[in-house]
Design a protein around this motif. Sequence first.
Motif, PDB file in Angstrom:
ATOM      1  N   ARG A 189     -43.719 -15.427 -28.000  1.00 22.47           N
ATOM      2  CA  ARG A 189     -43.631 -15.845 -26.616  1.00 22.47           C
ATOM      3  C   ARG A 189     -44.327 -14.851 -25.693  1.00 22.47           C
ATOM      4  O   ARG A 189     -45.101 -15.199 -24.833  1.00 22.47           O
ATOM      5  N   TRP A 190     -43.975 -13.571 -25.890  1.00 26.40           N
ATOM      6  CA  TRP A 190     -44.556 -12.541 -25.017  1.00 26.40           C
ATOM      7  C   TRP A 190     -46.048 -12.380 -25.248  1.00 26.40           C
ATOM      8  O   TRP A 190     -46.813 -12.182 -24.307  1.00 26.40           O
ATOM      9  N   ARG A 191     -46.448 -12.477 -26.516  1.00 26.85           N
ATOM     10  CA  ARG A 191     -47.896 -12.382 -26.803  1.00 26.85           C
ATOM     11  C   ARG A 191     -48.625 -13.512 -26.090  1.00 26.85           C
ATOM     12  O   ARG A 191     -49.682 -13.324 -25.494  1.00 26.85           O
ATOM     13  N   MET A 192     -48.036 -14.709 -26.172  1.00 28.23           N
ATOM     14  CA  MET A 192     -48.643 -15.887 -25.546  1.00 28.23           C
ATOM     15  C   MET A 192     -48.759 -15.698 -24.037  1.00 28.23           C
ATOM     16  O   MET A 192     -49.794 -15.938 -23.429  1.00 28.23           O
ATOM     17  N   ILE A 193     -47.683 -15.253 -23.449  1.00 27.09           N
ATOM     18  CA  ILE A 193     -47.654 -15.178 -21.998  1.00 27.09           C
ATOM     19  C   ILE A 193     -48.562 -14.061 -21.491  1.00 27.09           C
ATOM     20  O   ILE A 193     -49.155 -14.156 -20.414  1.00 27.09           O
ATOM     21  N   GLU A 194     -48.702 -13.021 -22.302  1.00 31.18           N
ATOM     22  CA  GLU A 194     -49.655 -11.965 -21.929  1.00 31.18           C
ATOM     23  C   GLU A 194     -51.070 -12.532 -21.881  1.00 31.18           C
ATOM     24  O   GLU A 194     -51.862 -12.200 -21.006  1.00 31.18           O
ATOM     25  N   LYS A 195     -51.362 -13.402 -22.833  1.00 25.61           N
ATOM     26  CA  LYS A 195     -52.704 -14.008 -22.853  1.00 25.61           C
ATOM     27  C   LYS A 195     -52.896 -14.925 -21.652  1.00 25.61           C
ATOM     28  O   LYS A 195     -53.956 -14.968 -21.039  1.00 25.61           O
ATOM     29  N   VAL A 196     -51.866 -15.689 -21.355  1.00 25.46           N
ATOM     30  CA  VAL A 196     -51.941 -16.592 -20.195  1.00 25.46           C
ATOM     31  C   VAL A 196     -52.155 -15.768 -18.924  1.00 25.46           C
ATOM     32  O   VAL A 196     -52.991 -16.092 -18.078  1.00 25.46           O
ATOM     33  N   HIS A 197     -51.432 -14.671 -18.829  1.00 23.74           N
ATOM     34  CA  HIS A 197     -51.546 -13.819 -17.647  1.00 23.74           C
ATOM     35  C   HIS A 197     -52.936 -13.186 -17.571  1.00 23.74           C
ATOM     36  O   HIS A 197     -53.562 -13.152 -16.499  1.00 23.74           O
ATOM     37  N   ALA A 198     -53.423 -12.715 -18.717  1.00 23.00           N
ATOM     38  CA  ALA A 198     -54.759 -12.103 -18.741  1.00 23.00           C
ATOM     39  C   ALA A 198     -55.825 -13.134 -18.365  1.00 23.00           C
ATOM     40  O   ALA A 198     -56.787 -12.815 -17.655  1.00 23.00           O
ATOM     41  N   LEU A 199     -55.638 -14.349 -18.826  1.00 23.23           N
ATOM     42  CA  LEU A 199     -56.585 -15.419 -18.497  1.00 23.23           C
ATOM     43  C   LEU A 199     -56.637 -15.621 -16.982  1.00 23.23           C
ATOM     44  O   LEU A 199     -57.708 -15.729 -16.390  1.00 23.23           O
ATOM     45  N   TRP A 200     -55.474 -15.644 -16.387  1.00 25.90           N
ATOM     46  CA  TRP A 200     -55.401 -15.830 -14.929  1.00 25.90           C
ATOM     47  C   TRP A 200     -56.025 -14.641 -14.196  1.00 25.90           C
ATOM     48  O   TRP A 200     -56.832 -14.815 -13.276  1.00 25.90           O
ATOM     49  N   GLU A 201     -55.680 -13.425 -14.648  1.00 26.94           N
ATOM     50  CA  GLU A 201     -56.196 -12.218 -13.976  1.00 26.94           C
ATOM     51  C   GLU A 201     -57.707 -12.117 -14.046  1.00 26.94           C
ATOM     52  O   GLU A 201     -58.342 -11.661 -13.104  1.00 26.94           O
ATOM     53  N   GLY A 202     -58.240 -12.550 -15.168  1.00 29.86           N
ATOM     54  CA  GLY A 202     -59.679 -12.405 -15.368  1.00 29.86           C
ATOM     55  C   GLY A 202     -60.482 -13.579 -14.834  1.00 29.86           C
ATOM     56  O   GLY A 202     -61.660 -13.722 -15.162  1.00 29.86           O
TER      57      GLY A 202
END
Length: 255
Positions: free
Chosen positions: A179-192
């Motif tokens: 879950r956390w790995r997934m959400i980190e990716k989602v967050h990174a996608l948004w940030e970038g």
Amino acid sequence: MLDIEDLAKSFGGVEAMRGVTLDFPASSLTAIIGPNGAGKTTFFNLISGHIRADRGRVVLNGEDVMGRSSLEIVRRGMARAFQVASIFPDMTMEDSLIAAVTARRGELFTLRRRAPLPAARDRAREILDTLGLSSRAGALSRNLSHGEQKLLDIGLALAVDPKVLLLDEPTAGMGAEERWRMIEKVHALWEGSDLTMIFIEHDMDIVFQIAQQINVLSYGKVLAQGTPEEIKRNQDVIDAYLGKDHHHAVAEDAR
Ligand SMILES: Nc1ncnc2c1ncn2[C@@H]1O[C@H](COP(=O)(O)OP(=O)(O)OP(=O)(O)O)[C@@H](O)[C@H]1O
């Protein structure tokens, strides 16, 4: 970027959406939360054109898209990550993305075509890279883990170059760590990117951790809107959404 005004929908006698007004500024990251049956999925179905609203306005990038088909809405810049990766079990991640990018550009994609257009391949590789999936480019969809399939679904939505991306429970069905790995990716996608992202999520820890704004739905209405800090302290949310049992924990946490 996206303004929703007085959105309403009934299914027979069930008023699933009862006059919802919300706005999502460009490049924002917003979570939609609410108890089961609050109308979260209906909200996504309505704004993405999958079901027709009874009334209201959905203004995307200055244009009212209410009444437009889901395809027309995608073309205007709002994409939704659906569970589609599993539909193409024998395609590799990279080919799935090339197909999606090619289709978006209005060109015919066939698996027999020896060399896809370099621009489509480049874009597919870029998406794989963004989602941290480059090393799995050649993996067949049927061999992907649940998390990888979900990421590919997001990748397929990105292939249409959206301005607004809707994610319906990106962490559903995952264990705590994944879950956390997934959400980190989602967050990174948004940030970038300059994407405006809206996600439905049940896990409150995740929501409080990454969302900029939170909209709480309850019985088809907006119960509260605000930053994570504001929502944590909102008495209506504590009472109606989290329930009395959580009252103490949340109030403590907010201190
Ligand atoms: N196609 C439909 N036909 C009839 N009723 C529906 C339909 N879709 C949704 N509803 C009803 O509308 C209400 C809102 O449902 P919705 O699925 O949007 O809630 P939700 O917040 O996404 O819930 P969950 O967290 O359980 O996914 C519920 O009472 C549901 O039973």
